[in-house]
Scaffold this active site. Sequence first.
Site, PDB file in Angstrom:
ATOM      1  N   ASP A 133       1.052  -1.246   0.012  1.00  0.00           N
ATOM      2  CA  ASP A 133       0.095   0.276   0.263  1.00  0.00           C
ATOM      3  C   ASP A 133       1.093   0.978  -0.074  1.00  0.00           C
ATOM      4  O   ASP A 133       2.285   1.024   0.334  1.00  0.00           O
ATOM      5  CB  ASP A 133      -1.105   0.000   1.356  1.00  0.00           C
ATOM      6  CG  ASP A 133      -1.865   1.237   1.584  1.00  0.00           C
ATOM      7  OD1 ASP A 133      -2.283   2.245   0.813  1.00  0.00           O
ATOM      8  OD2 ASP A 133      -1.689   1.796   2.551  1.00  0.00           O
ATOM      9  N   ASP A 193       0.158   5.270   0.686  1.00  0.00           N
ATOM     10  CA  ASP A 193      -0.608   6.427   2.205  1.00  0.00           C
ATOM     11  C   ASP A 193      -0.668   5.831   3.120  1.00  0.00           C
ATOM     12  O   ASP A 193      -1.043   4.529   3.423  1.00  0.00           O
ATOM     13  CB  ASP A 193      -1.526   6.644   2.108  1.00  0.00           C
ATOM     14  CG  ASP A 193      -1.023   7.971   0.592  1.00  0.00           C
ATOM     15  OD1 ASP A 193      -0.709   8.330   0.596  1.00  0.00           O
ATOM     16  OD2 ASP A 193      -2.026   7.500  -0.666  1.00  0.00           O
ATOM     17  N   ASP A 220      -1.003  -0.887   6.231  1.00  0.00           N
ATOM     18  CA  ASP A 220      -1.549   0.215   7.047  1.00  0.00           C
ATOM     19  C   ASP A 220      -2.764  -0.194   7.784  1.00  0.00           C
ATOM     20  O   ASP A 220      -3.172   0.304   8.467  1.00  0.00           O
ATOM     21  CB  ASP A 220      -0.744   0.895   7.116  1.00  0.00           C
ATOM     22  CG  ASP A 220      -1.345   2.511   6.416  1.00  0.00           C
ATOM     23  OD1 ASP A 220      -1.986   2.177   5.551  1.00  0.00           O
ATOM     24  OD2 ASP A 220      -1.877   3.357   6.595  1.00  0.00           O
TER      25      ASP A 220
END
Length: 216
Positions: free
Chosen positions: A9, A11, A161
């Site tokens: 991922d 961001d 995250d």
Amino acid sequence: MNPKVIIFDFDGTIADSLEVLVNISNRLAVQFGYKQTSIDELAQIQNLTSREIIKQSGISIFKVPFLVKKVKAELSSEVKSLSLFPGMKEALIELHGLGNKLVIISSNSKPNIVAFLEHNNLAEIFYYIYSGSTIFGKDKVINRFIRQENIDVDDVIYVGDETRDIESAKKSKVIAIAVSWGFNTKEVLAKQQPDFLIEQPSELIDILKKQEVTAG
């Protein structure tokens, strides 16, 4: 070490963009019909899943794709000011140096991602970058990528995250690594039962070494 395909991922996993994204989101709150997020509220929503956050915000689910598009457009002027999380650059370079294929799948725009990577001298180490509306559909993108590249699903690792990252990895039946330095807290990530939950980027190399020993 047997090379892996490691999907990241962007961001909250590679780029520390939370503060900038919150500021942009608050600026767009009136336009899209949801309430702004204060510092105190931010700490609270980091313990929620992505679906719970959208529900609590009050925004219509039909407006979410348009909001994401607007956020990406506004982020373009600030993306070069974003920082890498401590230790991430070194981990990425080492993972690439060990022969692994590094991939990014993100709802952020490809120009934003490429600009950030170029600014940090990392553009050349990524094999593939996918940008699209992947709020709750990353598993479909992962599956399509695996088919297109004819990759063994056992050789794929996903690193993210947020709870939705773990959900997508599990749906795609790939190894799910959750990182505690991004948006969701360690506690809420643990509830999703990722294969690994790490606190610093260097642990990615440790995991790959353990995978190699297990495979051997």
